[in-house]
Design a protein around this motif. Structure first.
Motif, short mmCIF file in Angstrom:
data_model
loop_
_atom_site.label_atom_id
_atom_site.label_comp_id
_atom_site.label_asym_id
_atom_site.label_seq_id
_atom_site.Cartn_x
_atom_site.Cartn_y
_atom_site.Cartn_z
N LEU A 312 37.55 26.56 33.45
CA LEU A 312 38.79 26.14 34.12
C LEU A 312 39.61 25.22 33.22
O LEU A 312 40.82 25.11 33.38
CB LEU A 312 38.46 25.42 35.42
N MET A 399 37.65 41.47 37.82
CA MET A 399 36.95 41.75 39.07
C MET A 399 35.49 42.07 38.81
O MET A 399 34.61 41.65 39.56
CB MET A 399 37.62 42.93 39.79
N LEU A 402 33.62 38.79 37.99
CA LEU A 402 33.31 37.85 39.06
C LEU A 402 32.30 38.40 40.04
O LEU A 402 31.97 37.76 41.02
CB LEU A 402 34.58 37.38 39.77
N GLY A 403 31.79 39.59 39.74
CA GLY A 403 30.68 40.09 40.53
C GLY A 403 31.10 40.85 41.76
O GLY A 403 30.44 40.78 42.79
N LEU A 404 32.21 41.57 41.67
CA LEU A 404 32.64 42.35 42.82
C LEU A 404 31.66 43.49 43.06
O LEU A 404 31.32 44.22 42.13
CB LEU A 404 34.03 42.93 42.54
N VAL A 444 31.97 31.34 43.58
CA VAL A 444 33.32 30.91 43.95
C VAL A 444 34.08 30.45 42.72
O VAL A 444 35.23 30.83 42.48
CB VAL A 444 33.26 29.76 44.97
N ALA A 447 35.12 33.33 40.58
CA ALA A 447 36.35 33.95 41.07
C ALA A 447 37.54 33.07 40.72
O ALA A 447 38.60 33.56 40.32
CB ALA A 447 36.26 34.16 42.58
N GLY A 448 37.34 31.76 40.85
CA GLY A 448 38.43 30.85 40.58
C GLY A 448 38.97 31.00 39.17
O GLY A 448 40.16 31.26 38.97
N LEU A 451 40.37 34.70 38.34
CA LEU A 451 41.62 35.08 38.96
C LEU A 451 42.76 34.19 38.49
O LEU A 451 43.90 34.63 38.38
CB LEU A 451 41.49 35.02 40.48
N TRP A 452 42.43 32.95 38.19
CA TRP A 452 43.47 32.06 37.67
C TRP A 452 43.94 32.57 36.31
O TRP A 452 45.13 32.60 36.02
CB TRP A 452 42.89 30.65 37.57
N LEU A 454 43.76 35.66 35.35
CA LEU A 454 44.52 36.88 35.63
C LEU A 454 45.93 36.55 36.08
O LEU A 454 46.91 37.15 35.63
CB LEU A 454 43.79 37.68 36.72
N GLN A 455 46.03 35.56 36.95
CA GLN A 455 47.34 35.21 37.47
C GLN A 455 48.26 34.75 36.34
O GLN A 455 49.42 35.14 36.24
CB GLN A 455 47.21 34.10 38.52
N ALA A 458 48.35 38.04 33.51
CA ALA A 458 48.83 39.38 33.88
C ALA A 458 49.96 39.37 34.88
O ALA A 458 50.88 40.17 34.79
CB ALA A 458 47.66 40.19 34.44
N PHE A 459 49.88 38.46 35.85
CA PHE A 459 50.93 38.43 36.86
C PHE A 459 52.14 37.69 36.34
O PHE A 459 52.21 37.29 35.19
CB PHE A 459 50.42 37.75 38.14
N GLY A 460 53.08 37.50 37.23
CA GLY A 460 54.27 36.75 36.83
C GLY A 460 55.14 37.55 35.89
O GLY A 460 54.99 38.77 35.73
#
Lengths: 517, 741, 99
Positions: A312, A399, A402-404, A444, A447-448, A451-452, A454-455, A458-460
C-alpha cells in the motif's frame, strides 16, 4: 520410448537448455535472429520432453519417484547423481518448462539495454538448467549445486541488464541468498554426518540421498540437534522464499531486474525455497519441523500482513508487485507450517498459481514500462483507455492475484487458510486458528492494494503527461507469450484437481513421518 | 430436468464469452445474445419449477415403514441410499429421480422421521468430483429444492427484464457491449451460487457475484467517484468475507471434513455438532451476511453502489446479489437455527442486527435527495426485515419477503431509471417534480410498487411483511421477540413516510431544474413494459402465500400457503422437524395495526409535503433537530470511520510506517550488515594487512637494505685491501689447520 | 745441512714481500714484491729438495720461475695500461670497484 524417457528424461530436461546455451556461445554475437531461434527451439524442445514426461507419468502412483536414475558421482563422500520426479516436483517442473519458452517469446522484441540477445538468452537457458535441476535432484549435494547454480545467471541478469540501482540489487540478492546457503550447507553436512550408514559397494557410508534420509527421518537424533539442523535449512530456504524478516532483498531484486528476470524470479526462483521445505526439511527432520512450525506460521502471517501494508505504501508499480510476492508466499508458508496434507497441497498449488499470476503481473509491468517509460503510479492512469487489452489483462491479473475463486489464486489461498484451522497433531490449535483469522484478514488487504493499483493505473483518464502519447496495445509476441498463462490461470481455477490429484498422494507420503508426532 | 440444472448457469456464462468475442460486431451490440440467453434461462427455470412442484406433489416414496432413521451425513449413507434408491425406483411413477452420479459422489436421499402431516420431498443432488486433498474427494454439483428453484426463477426473471430495460436505457453508452457481457456473467454467477451443493461452491459463487458487482458499479470508471464506489463495494464485502471463510472452515471441520450443504445441515439439526462450534460459525457467517446483504454496520457500500447504471442497481443491489447473504442463511438454516437457538430465545444476534438495520437504514432514507439513494436505503431496510425474519425463526416469511421485495424493488429502481432517462439526473429535489402528468405509466407503476413496499393489503408486500411481524410476535421462546416486533412495526411507519416523501418530490409539485428545461415524456415500451410486468407482480404475487390460520382460516387448505408448501424445505437437513420450529399464524389484529402504522407514516408525510403542515424549518430553529439531521447526513459517521479513519490510515500512515520499517529498520539492518562487513574489511586491510603483515614483508626488505649498506663499506675497490684480506684469511686457516691437527 | 737458515731466509723474504704487496703504493714495486714472494717460495722448494735428495722440488721451482716470468710480463702490461689511463702508477687511485 518409455525406456528412453525413464532413463534419460529427467537428465534431458535438466541439461538440454545448457546444451542450447553452449550452441549459442559458438554462434557469433551479430546473428541475433539465429540466437533467438536457437534459444526458442531449445526451450520448446525441453518443453516437449516435459510434455512427454507429463504424459508418461503414472498418475496412480504419484508418491513414487518416477523417471528415476541413480548413478555414482562423488564416490568418496557417497554423493550420487540421483534424479527422480514425483507428485510434488512434477507441477513445479511443468511450471518451469512452461514459463521459460514464454519468456523467450516475449523477449523476441524486448531486449533490455545493453542490447545483447546472445548473452541474455544464454543466461535464461542456463537459469532453466539450474531451476529444473533443483527440482529433479534427489541427492542433497546435487540439490545444493543446482540451488546455488541459479544465483550466478540471475546475478548477471540483474547486474548487467537491470535498472538504475542494479549493482546494489544484484549484489544484495547474491550475498543474502549465499549467506543463507552457507548455513544450509552446514545443515546438509550435519545431516550427512549424522545419517545412518548404508552399504555402498561393500562399504558402509553416510549418505546424501534424500530418499534414504527421508526413510530415516532423523530417528534417534537428539531433539535439539534436529531443531538446530532444521534451523540451518530454515535459513537457507527461508531467505529464498522470502520469509519475513529476510525478505528485503526481494523488492530491490525484482524492481531492478529486467522484465524477463523479474518474471523468472517470481515464477520459479522463489519456489525453490518453499520446495526445499516440502521436499527436504520436513520429511528429513520432522521433529525439527514440529518445533519450528509455529514460528514459521507466525512469520508467514506477519509476512502476509506486512507485505500487504508494504504494497500500500509503494509508489512504483513493480515494487508493489514485488511486495505482493512476499504476501503470497506467506500463504504458501502458512500452508506448509501446518504440516498437514491440506496445507501442503494448498502450498504447492499456491506455488504454481503464484508463479503464473505474478509472472503475468510482471510481464504487464514491464510492458507498461516500455510504453510509458515509467512505473511511477502517480504518473500513470487510464490504461484501459489507451491500451484496453492490456488494461483488461491487468484487471484480470489483479483479480487472480487477490484470490478470486474461479481463478487459480483462490486454490492456493483458501485451502491454506482452511488447513490452519486443524494443524498437525501436537501443534497449538488456538495459535494456528489465530493465524487463520489473520490470513483471512490478509485477503482484504490484498484486495485493497491490488484494486487500488488497478484504479490508479487502469481506470480514470490518462494524466496530462501521457494524454497525447502514442501508446500501442499488445503486440503479437505479447499475445503469444501471455495467452497460455492466462488460459492456465483460468483452467486451474476451474478444475484445481489438475494439480491436487498429482500432489495429494505424494504429499501424504512425505508427511508420513510427521503424523507420528 | 432436475438433474441437469447445471446447464442453467452455463448458458449466461457462454453468453458472456460470446458477447465479449463478437458482441461489437452484432447489430444490437451483443444485447441479443444476452437477452436470448436469459430468455432460455428463464424458460428452463420455469421448467425446473414445474419439475419441482411435481416432485413435491408426488414425492419419491420411502420404505414401507416410513421411519427410517436418517442414515446420513459422513457419506456412510451411501449403502442405505442405494437401497432406498432401489425401492424408490420401483415405486415412483412420475417424479424425477436423483442419481448419485459417478461413483465418488455423495447423493443423498433424505428421509425424515418427521411430522405426520408434513410430506417429505428430498432435494435433488447431483455432484461430480472437483478435487481431492488429504485423500478425501470434494465435489461440485447442484442441489435442487424449493429454495433454489425459487431463486432460479427470480434471478432469471429479473435479469431478463433488466436486460430488456437496458437495451433502451443504456443505449449509446460508451461500453454497451461490455455492460451486457457483465450482466450475463453476473447472472451466471448468481445462478451458479443458488444451486450450489457445497459451501465451497457457495464461496466461489459469492465472490464471483462480488466481482461482477465491482465491474458493473465501476462501469463508468473514467470518473473517479465511480471507481471509488466499486472499490468500496468490493473491499467492504471482502471484510465480510473474512467471516465467510472462517465460518465455512469451522463448519467444514465441525462436520468432520465435508463441504456438503445437506450433510452439514443434517448434522447440525441432529445435534452431531457441538453448539459452540455452531455458534462460532453462525457469528462468523453473520459478518459475511452483514457486508453482502447490507446490514448495519457493513452496509456503507450499498448507497455508494448507486454510482453504477440503474439497471445494475435494480438487478444486483435490490433484487439479487444483496440477497445472497439472506440465501446463505436460509440455505444453512440448520446451522443458524441451532447456533443462535432461534427457536427458544427472545433475542439473538441475527434478529437484533436485522431489526437495527431496518430502522437505521430507513431513517437514513429521509435525508437523501437522490432517488436512487432513497431506494438503496430502503433496500437496506428491507434486507433488515429479511434478516430479522430469519432471526426470529420465520423462515418462509423471510424468503417470501425476499421474493416479493425482488419484484417491487426492481420495479421501483427501474421506475427511477425511467424518470432519469432523459435528464440524466437522479436528484429529486433539484431536477424532478410534477412528473405524474407527463409520465403516467412510470407514475402508476411506481405507486403500485410503493404500495407493495409499504405493505398495504392486498399488495404483495403486505403478506410477506405481516408474516414477518407475526413471526416476531409469536415465535421463539415464551413471549416471542418483542423488541423485533416493535422495531418492525416502527419500520413500517418509517417506510411509508420516506416513500411518500420520494413520490412527492418526484411526481408532484412543480417541475424543477432539468425536468423543467427538458421535454419530458413517457418512455418507450422496452422501458415501460418491464415496469408494468413488475407492477402486476407486485399486486398479485402476495396471494401465493395467503395463510389459512386465525382470521383467514376460511381459506381452503389446498390454496393457502402455496409458497410455503413448495419452497420450504422438508427433510432432516432443515430444522423444520425440530420441536422448537413453528410457523407464525395469521393475526388479524397485528395485520391491521401494522397496516395502520404504515399508513400513518404515509399520512404524516402527506401532511408535511402536500399540506405543508408540521414543524417545517425545525432544523434551523432547534439545535437538537439539526444535530439529529447532521447525524443522518453523515450516515452515523460510519463512512468517515471506514473511509477516512480505517482505510485512510491503513493505506496512508500505517502502510507508510510499515514501509519505513522495511526500508530503515529491516533493510537498514541488512545494509548495516553490508556496510559493517565492508568497513571491517577495510579496517582489517588497513591495520592488519597493511599494518602488520605488509610491514613484516617490508621489514625484511629493509633489513636486507641496511645490512647491504653496512657490508658495502668493505668494498673499497683497492686491490691491496683485497690482498690483505686474502693473506689474513689464509693465515687464519693455516692457524686453524695447525692447531686442529 | 743448513735447512733452518734457508727457511728463515725464505720466511724473511716472504714477509718483506707481503709487506710490499700490501703497503707499497707504486704498482711496479708491488709487482717486485710479488716476485720476492715467489722467489722466497723457490728458496723453500730448493732447500727441501736438497735435503731430501728428491728432484721434484727443483723441478717445481723451475715451474714457478717460468710462471713468475709470465706473470710479471702480464702484470707490467697491466701497470703500463693503468699508467696510460691515470698518468700515474699509484694503485690507490684504481678504486673503480669501490662498493
Amino acid at each position: 520410448m518409455k525406456d528412453l524417457l525413464n532413463g534419460w528424461g529427467a537428465t534431458a530436461v535438466v541439461f538440454l537448455p545448457l546444451v542450447g546455451a553452449l550452441v549459442m556461445i559458438a554462434i557469433p554475437k551479430s546473428e541475433e535472429t539465429l540466437h533467438k531461434v536457437v534459444a526458442l527451439v531449445t526451450s520448446l524442445a525441453v518443453f516437449v520432453i516435459g510434455v512427454a514426461l507429463l504424459v508418461d507419468f503414472d498418475y496412480d502412483n504419484t508418491a513414487k519417484l518416477q523417471f528415476f536414475q541413480d548413478k555414482s558421482w562423488i564416490e568418496v563422500i557417497n554423493s550420487r547423481y540421483i534424479v527422480g520426479i514425483d507428485g510434488i516436483s512434477l507441477p513445479l517442473i511443468a511450471l518451469t518448462l512452461f514459463v521459460v519458452p514464454l519468456v523467450i517469446i516475449y523477449s523476441w522484441n524486448h531486449f533490455p539495454e545493453p542490447h545483447n540477445p546472445k548473452a541474455f538468452l544464454a543466461l535464461i537457458l542456463i537459469l532453466e538448467t539450474g531451476m529444473v535441476g533443483t527440482f529433479v535432484a534427489q541427492d542433497l549435494l546435487l540439490f545444493f549445486v543446482f540451488f546455488e547454480f541459479v544465483l550466478l545467471p540471475m546475478y548477471f541478469m540483474i547486474g548487467i541488464y537491470g535498472g538504475e540501482q542494479r549493482k546494489y540489487a544484484s549484489l544484495k540478492f547474491f550475498l543474502y541468498t549465499a549467506f543463507g546457503s552457507a548455513l544450509m550447507i552446514v545443515a546438509i553436512l550435519a545431516t550427512y554426518f549424522l545419517s545412518p550408514k548404508i552399504p555402498v559397494d561393500g562399504q558402509m557410508m553416510h549418505t546424501f540421498s534424500m530418499i534414504e534420509l527421508s526413510k530415516w527421518h532423523g530417528a534417534g537424533l537428539a531433539r535439539n540437534t534436529a531443531i538446530l539442523i532444521f534451523g540451518g535449512f530454515f535459513m537457507g530456504f527461508g531467505i529464498k522464499v522470502p520469509m519475513f524478516p529476510f525478505h528485503t532483498w526481494l523488492p530491490d531484486a525484482h524492481t531492478q531486474a529486467p522484465t524477463q528476470g523479474s518474471v523468472i524470479l517470481a515464477a520459479v526462483l522463489l519456489k525453490l525455497g518453499t520446495y526445499g521445505f516440502v521436499r527436504i526439511a520436513i520429511p528429513i527432520l520432522p521433529e525439527g519441523a514440529h518445533w519450528w512450525a509455529p514460528i514459521i506460521g507466525g512469520l508467514a502471517v506477519i509476512g502476509i500482513i506486512y507485505g500487504a501494508l508494504g504494497c500500500l505504501a509503494q509508489t512504483d508499480m513493480k515494487r508493489l508487485i514485488a511486495f505482493s510476492s512476499v504476501a503470497h508466499m506467506g500463504y504458501v508458508m502458512l500452508g506448509i507450517s501446518t504440516l498437514t496434507p491440506f496445507g501442503i497441497n494448498a502450498a504447492i498449488f499456491g506455488m504454481v498459481a503464484h508463479g503464473l499470476i505474478t509472472g503475468m503481473l510482471f510481464f504487464i509491468a514491464g510492458s507498461v514500462k516500455d510504453r510509458f517509460h515509467t512505473l511511477e503510479i502517480k504518473r500513470l492512469g487510464g490504461l484501459l483507455l489507451q491500451a484496453p487489452r492490456m488494461g483488461w489483462l491487468l484487471a484480470f491479473s489483479c483479480m487472480a492475484s487477490l484470490g478470486l475463486p474461479g481463478l487459480a489464486g483462490f486454490w492456493g489461498e483458501f485451502p491454506a487458510i482452511l488447513s490452519a484451522y486443524e494443524p498437525a497433531a501436537g501443534l497449538s490449535e488456538p495459535l494456528f486458528r489465530f493465524y487463520m483469522v489473520v490470513a483471512a484478514l490478509g485477503t482484504v488487504l490484498a484486495a485493497g492494494y491490488l484494486l487500488w493499483l488497478l484504479q490508479r493505473v487502469a481506470f480514470g483518464t490518462p494524466s496530462e503527461e501521457f494524454e497525447d502519447a502514442d501508446i500501442h496495445d499488445m503486440h503479437l509476441t505479447d499475445y503469444l507469450a501471455w495467452t497460455p498463462m492466462i488460459v492456465f490461470i483460468v483452467i486451474l481455477g476451474i478444475y484445481p484437481n489438475l494439480i491436487f490429484r498429482v500432489t495429494d498422494a505424494a504429499v501424504i507420503h512425505s508427511l508420513s513421518a510427521v503424523v507420528g508426532h | 430436468m432436475l438433474t441437469h440444472v447445471w446447464i442453467i448457469p452455463l448458458i449466461p456464462a457462454i453468453a458472456f464469452v460470446a458477447i465479449l468475442a463478437i458482441g461489437k460486431k452484432l447489430p444490437r451490440g451483443g444485447s441479443e445474445i444476452g437477452i436470448a440467453a436469459l430468455a432460455i434461462c428463464f424458460v428452463l427455470s420455469l421448467g425446473v419449477a414445474a419439475g419441482w412442484i411435481q416432485r413435491v406433489n408426488h414425492p419419491p416414496a420411502v420404505e414401507a415403514n416410513g421411519a427410517v432413521a436418517a442414515a446420513v451425513s459422513d457419506g456412510h449413507g451411501e449403502a442405505a441410499a442405494s437401497d432406498l434408491h432401489a425401492a424408490a425406483e420401483e415405486t415412483t411413477p412420475a417424479a424425477e429421480e436423483s442419481h448419485p452420479a459417478e461413483s465418488a459422489s455423495s447423493g443423498h436421499e433424505e428421509e425424515a422421521s418427521g411430522h405426520e402431516e408434513e410430506h417429505v420431498t428430498p432435494p435433488v443432488v447431483r455432484t461430480v468430483t472437483w478435487f481431492q486433498s488429504n485423500g478425501v474427494k470434494f465435489d461440485v454439483g447442484t442441489m435442487i429444492d424449493g429454495l433454489s428453484t425459487l431463486m432460479l426463477v427470480v434471478v432469471s426473471l429479473i435479469s431478463l427484464l433488466v436486460h430488456v430495460f437496458s437495451t433502451d436505457y443504456v443505449a449509446g453508452d460508451r461500453r454497451y457491449t461490455h455492460f451486457f457481457a457483465f450482466l450475463s456473467l453476473f447472472t451466471a454467477s448468481m445462478l451458479f451460487y443458488v444451486i450450489s451443493s457445497s459451501t465451497l461452491q457457495m464461496i466461489v459463487g459469492w465472490e464471483l457475484v462480488g466481482l461482477c458487482s465491482f465491474a458493473l458499479i465501476g462501469h463508468w470508471w473514467e470518473e473517479k467517484p465511480n471507481s471509488d464506489a466499486a472499490l468500496k463495494a468490493f473491499l467492504v464485502n471482502r471484510v465480510g468475507d473474512i467471516g465467510l471463510l472462517c465460518g465455512m472452515i469451522v463448519l467444514f471441520f465441525a462436520a468432520k471434513g465435508t463441504f456438503d450443504v445437506v450433510t452439514i445441515n443434517t448434522m447440525a439439526n441432529e445435534g452431531q455438532i457441538r453448539h459452540m462450534l455452531l455458534l462460532v460459525a453462525s457469528l462468523s457467517l453473520m459478518t459475511a451476511v452483514m457486508s453482502k446483504s447490507g446490514q448495519f454496520i457493513l452496509h456503507t457500500w450499498l448507497p455508494d453502489a448507486m454510482a453504477g447504471p440503474t439497471p445494475v442497481s435494480a438487478l444486483i443491489h435490490a433484487a439479487t446479489m444483496v440477497v445472497a447473504g439472506i440465501y446463505m442463511v436460509a440455505r444453512l438454516y440448520g446451522v443458524f437455527f441451532n447456533g443462535f437457538s432461534i427457536g427458544t430465545a427472545n433475542i439473538n444476534v441475527m434478529a437484533a442486527i436485522g431489526a437495527v438495520t431496518l430502522v437505521f437504514g430507513g431513517l437514513l432514507a429521509f435525508v437523501q435527495s437522490d432517488i436512487k439513494k432513497v431506494l438503496a436505503y430502503s433496500t437496506i431496510s428491507q434486507l433488515g426485515y429479511m434478516v430479522m425474519a430469519l432471526g426470529v425463526g420465520a423462515w418462509t416469511a423471510g424468503i417470501f419477503h425476499l421474493f416479493t421485495h425482488a419484484i417491487f424493488k426492481a420495479c421501483l429502481f427501474l421506475g427511477a431509471g425511467s424518470m432519469a432517462h432523459h435528464i440524466h439526473s437522479f436528484d429529486m429535489k433539484k431536477d424532478m417534480g410534477g412528473l405524474r402528468k407527463v409520465m403516467p405509466k412510470t407514475f402508476w407503476t411506481f405507486v403500485i410498487a410503493t404500495c407493495a413496499l409499504v405493505a398495504v393489503p392486498p399488495f404483495a408486500g403486505f403478506w410477506s411483511k405481516d408474516e414477518i411481524l407475526a413471526g416476531a410476535g409469536q415465535l421463539g421462546g415464551d413471549g416471542g421477540y418483542p423488541l423485533m416486533l416493535i422495531m418492525g412495526t416502527l419500520g413500517a411507519a418509517i417506510t411509508g413516510a420516506y416513500m411518500t416523501r420520494a413520490i412527492w418530490y418526484c411526481f408532484f409539485g412543480e417541475r424543477r431544474g432539468a425536468s423543467a428545461t427538458h421535454e419530458m415524456h413517457e418512455n418507450g415500451p422496452r422501458i415501460t413494459v418491464p415496469l408494468i410486468i413488475l407492477s402486476i407482480g407486485a399486486i398479485v404475487v402476495g396471494l401465493v402465500n395467503v395463510p389459512n390460520t386465525g382470521f383467514l382460516s376460511w381459506v381452503p387448505g389446498s390454496y393457502a400457503l402455496r409458497f410455503e408448501h413448495y419452497v420450504e424445505p422438508t427433510g432432516a437437513y432443515f430444522p423444520g422437524g425440530l420441536e422448537t420450529f413453528s410457523h407464525p399464524e395469521f393475526n388479524i389484529v397485528l395485520a391491521l395495526v401494522s397496516t395502520l402504522v404504515g399508513l400513518t407514516g404515509v399520512l404524516l408525510a402527506y401532511l408535511w409535503y402536500w399540506k405543508d403542515l408540521g414543524p417545517h424549518g425545525l432544523t434551523e430553529r432547534s439545535r437538537l433537530a439539526r444535530g439529529g439531521y447532521k447525524v443522518l447526513e453523515y450516515k452515523y459517521g460510519l463512512d468517515i470511520l471506514y473511509v477516512d479513519v480505517i482505510a485512510g490510515s491503513v493505506k496512508g500512515p500505517i502502510a507508510r510506517a510499515a514501509n519505513w520499517v522495511n526500508q530503515n529498520v529491516i533493510d537498514g539492518f541488512v545494509n548495516l550488515v553490508g556496510t559493517s562487513v565492508r568497513r571491517a574489511g577495510g579496517w582489517v586491510y588497513k591495520y592488519i594487512d597493511q599494518g602488520v603483515v605488509d610491514t613484516l614483508v617490508d621489514g625484511s626488505g629493509a633489513a636486507a637494505d641496511v645490512s647491504g649498506e653496512v657490508l658495502r663499506k668493505a668494498q673499497t675497490g683497492k686491490v691491496q685491501a683485497y690482498g690483505a684480506y686474502l693473506f689474513l684469511g689464509a693465515t687464519v686457516l693455516a692457524a686453524i689447520f695447525v692447531i686442529a691437527s | 745441512m743448513l735447512l733452518n737458515e734457508f727457511l728463515l731466509l725464505a720466511a724473511a723474504l716472504f714477509c718483506i714481500g707481503v709487506y710490499g704487496v700490501i703497503s707499497r703504493r707504486n704498482g711496479v714495486l708491488v709487482l717486485m714484491s710479488i716476485e720476492l714472494i715467489l722467489n722466497s717460495v723457490n728458496i723453500n722448494l730448493v732447500a727441501f729438495s736438497a735435503m731430501t735428495g728428491a728432484v721434484s722440488g727443483q723441478v717445481f721451482a723451475l715451474f714457478v720461475i717460468a710462471v713468475a716470468a709470465a706473470e710479471v710480463g702480464v702484470g707490467l702490461a697491466i701497470v703500463l695500461a693503468i699508467f696510460r689511463l691515470y698518468r700515474s702508477v699509484d694503485i690507490d687511485d684504481v678504486d673503480l670497484m669501490k662498493g
